[in-house]
Design a protein around this motif. Sequence first.
Motif, PDB file in Angstrom:
ATOM      1  N   ASP A  90       0.833  -1.214   0.000  1.00 26.71           N
ATOM      2  CA  ASP A  90       0.000   0.000   0.000  1.00 26.71           C
ATOM      3  C   ASP A  90       0.863   1.258   0.000  1.00 26.71           C
ATOM      4  O   ASP A  90       1.848   1.349   0.738  1.00 26.71           O
ATOM      5  CB  ASP A  90      -0.914   0.037   1.217  1.00 26.71           C
ATOM      6  CG  ASP A  90      -2.070  -0.938   1.100  1.00 26.71           C
ATOM      7  OD1 ASP A  90      -2.261  -1.505   0.008  1.00 26.71           O
ATOM      8  OD2 ASP A  90      -2.769  -1.146   2.102  1.00 26.71           O
ATOM      9  N   LYS A  91       0.459   2.240  -0.805  1.00 29.84           N
ATOM     10  CA  LYS A  91       1.124   3.538  -0.752  1.00 29.84           C
ATOM     11  C   LYS A  91       0.734   4.256   0.541  1.00 29.84           C
ATOM     12  O   LYS A  91      -0.376   4.094   1.045  1.00 29.84           O
ATOM     13  CB  LYS A  91       0.722   4.393  -1.951  1.00 29.84           C
ATOM     14  CG  LYS A  91       1.419   4.021  -3.240  1.00 29.84           C
ATOM     15  CD  LYS A  91       1.118   5.056  -4.319  1.00 29.84           C
ATOM     16  CE  LYS A  91       1.896   4.767  -5.587  1.00 29.84           C
ATOM     17  NZ  LYS A  91       1.651   5.798  -6.620  1.00 29.84           N
ATOM     18  N   LYS A  94      -2.399   6.278   0.296  1.00 24.68           N
ATOM     19  CA  LYS A  94      -3.612   5.458   0.323  1.00 24.68           C
ATOM     20  C   LYS A  94      -3.966   5.074   1.752  1.00 24.68           C
ATOM     21  O   LYS A  94      -5.151   5.060   2.137  1.00 24.68           O
ATOM     22  CB  LYS A  94      -3.407   4.201  -0.526  1.00 24.68           C
ATOM     23  CG  LYS A  94      -4.641   3.308  -0.622  1.00 24.68           C
ATOM     24  CD  LYS A  94      -5.773   4.017  -1.338  1.00 24.68           C
ATOM     25  CE  LYS A  94      -6.951   3.076  -1.554  1.00 24.68           C
ATOM     26  NZ  LYS A  94      -8.088   3.770  -2.213  1.00 24.68           N
ATOM     27  N   ASP A 123       4.221   9.056  -1.461  1.00 27.33           N
ATOM     28  CA  ASP A 123       3.905   8.271  -2.656  1.00 27.33           C
ATOM     29  C   ASP A 123       4.594   6.906  -2.654  1.00 27.33           C
ATOM     30  O   ASP A 123       4.332   6.078  -3.525  1.00 27.33           O
ATOM     31  CB  ASP A 123       4.315   9.034  -3.926  1.00 27.33           C
ATOM     32  CG  ASP A 123       3.396  10.211  -4.204  1.00 27.33           C
ATOM     33  OD1 ASP A 123       2.203  10.109  -3.866  1.00 27.33           O
ATOM     34  OD2 ASP A 123       3.877  11.227  -4.745  1.00 27.33           O
ATOM     35  N   GLN A 124       5.473   6.667  -1.692  1.00 29.41           N
ATOM     36  CA  GLN A 124       6.161   5.376  -1.657  1.00 29.41           C
ATOM     37  C   GLN A 124       5.316   4.341  -0.935  1.00 29.41           C
ATOM     38  O   GLN A 124       4.337   4.651  -0.265  1.00 29.41           O
ATOM     39  CB  GLN A 124       7.527   5.511  -1.001  1.00 29.41           C
ATOM     40  CG  GLN A 124       7.494   5.903   0.458  1.00 29.41           C
ATOM     41  CD  GLN A 124       8.881   6.116   1.009  1.00 29.41           C
ATOM     42  OE1 GLN A 124       9.763   5.268   0.889  1.00 29.41           O
ATOM     43  NE2 GLN A 124       9.098   7.283   1.629  1.00 29.41           N
ATOM     44  N   LYS A 125       5.709   3.083  -1.065  1.00 35.07           N
ATOM     45  CA  LYS A 125       4.952   1.988  -0.465  1.00 35.07           C
ATOM     46  C   LYS A 125       5.425   1.728   0.961  1.00 35.07           C
ATOM     47  O   LYS A 125       6.598   1.902   1.292  1.00 35.07           O
ATOM     48  CB  LYS A 125       5.091   0.720  -1.310  1.00 35.07           C
ATOM     49  CG  LYS A 125       4.425   0.844  -2.677  1.00 35.07           C
ATOM     50  CD  LYS A 125       4.544  -0.433  -3.474  1.00 35.07           C
ATOM     51  CE  LYS A 125       3.837  -0.293  -4.816  1.00 35.07           C
ATOM     52  NZ  LYS A 125       3.937  -1.537  -5.621  1.00 35.07           N
TER      53      LYS A 125
END
Length: 288
Positions: A90-91, A94, A123-125
Amino acid sequence: MSELKLEQINKSFGKKTILSNINLSFSENKIYGLLGRNGAGKSTLLNIIVNRIFADSGMVRIDGENINDNDRKLDLMYLMSEVDLYANGDKLSKILENTEKLYGGFNWELSEKLAKKFEINLDQKYGKLSTGYHSIFKLIIALCVPVKFVILDEPILGLDANHRDLFYSELLQSYSDNPRTFIISTHLIEEVTNIISDVVILDNSRILLAAPVEEILDQAYGIVGPQNEVDDYTKGLNIIGTDKMGNLKTTYVYGNLNDNPVPDTVQISNLDLQKLFVLLTSKNGGNN
C-alpha cells in the motif's frame, strides 16, 4: 470532560499473571507517561484499553460507558504500536485516505507538514520504509486522527536523536493546537520527563505509582553524607535504596522526611524520574 477509566482489570496468559487488579483513570487533556520494565504488562494494558485484546475480568469505560462493542467510544481512541497493521504494497497516501474513512476529520494539512519535516515521501509503499520510518509514518497518523485519546506504545522505535527531538517538539505543538489526552509508553524516561504531566508506573503486574510527576518527585530524595549520620537521620523513613563509597553513604527515600534537624555534613536533593523509577522497580525497591 472525557475520562478513560479502567476498573479492576485482570489478565493472565496461561499461568502467568500479566495484570492484576488494575484501577486507573486518564483525564482529559493531559500527557501521561506509562513506565515499566520489560514484561511489566504495558503493551497488554494498552491493547486492552482499545479492545484489541480482552481482559479476563474488569471493565474499560469512557465517560461511564463500557467500550466493549461500543463503536462510538472506541472511535475516540487511537493506538499507535510497533505492530504493523498495513499491507507492504500500500502507498502511504492510500493508507492516510483509508484512515480518514475510518475516523473522519483527518488533519491533512498537518500530515503534509509533518511529512515534509520528517522528509518522508507519501507516494512510496509502506513495505519500502525502514524501521524508523515505519514509526515516523505511524506517528504522523497518530497526530492527525481526530480522537480524544492518543495512545503511543514505544513511539520512537528506530528513530535517531534528531527525529526523536523533532517528534517531541511536534507532539507538544499538536497538543497546544488541539488539546487531548496522550498516553506514552516508553523506556526513554529522561527524554519524556519534561513532556509528561502525569506518570503511571507498572511493576510486577500492579500499579506501583500513578500521580502527577511534580507531586511524585517532590517526595523523592537522595540523602548523602557520612554513613552513621545518614543512618541516624533516615531512621524510620521509607528507604528505597542505598549506595556506598568509602565512609560516604547515599540513602534514597520516597515519602515524607522527618522534622529532625539535618546535620551539617548531610545533603538532601531531589531525584529525577529515571533514578526514582530504577530504584522503585529494582528487586528490593518496589517492595517498600
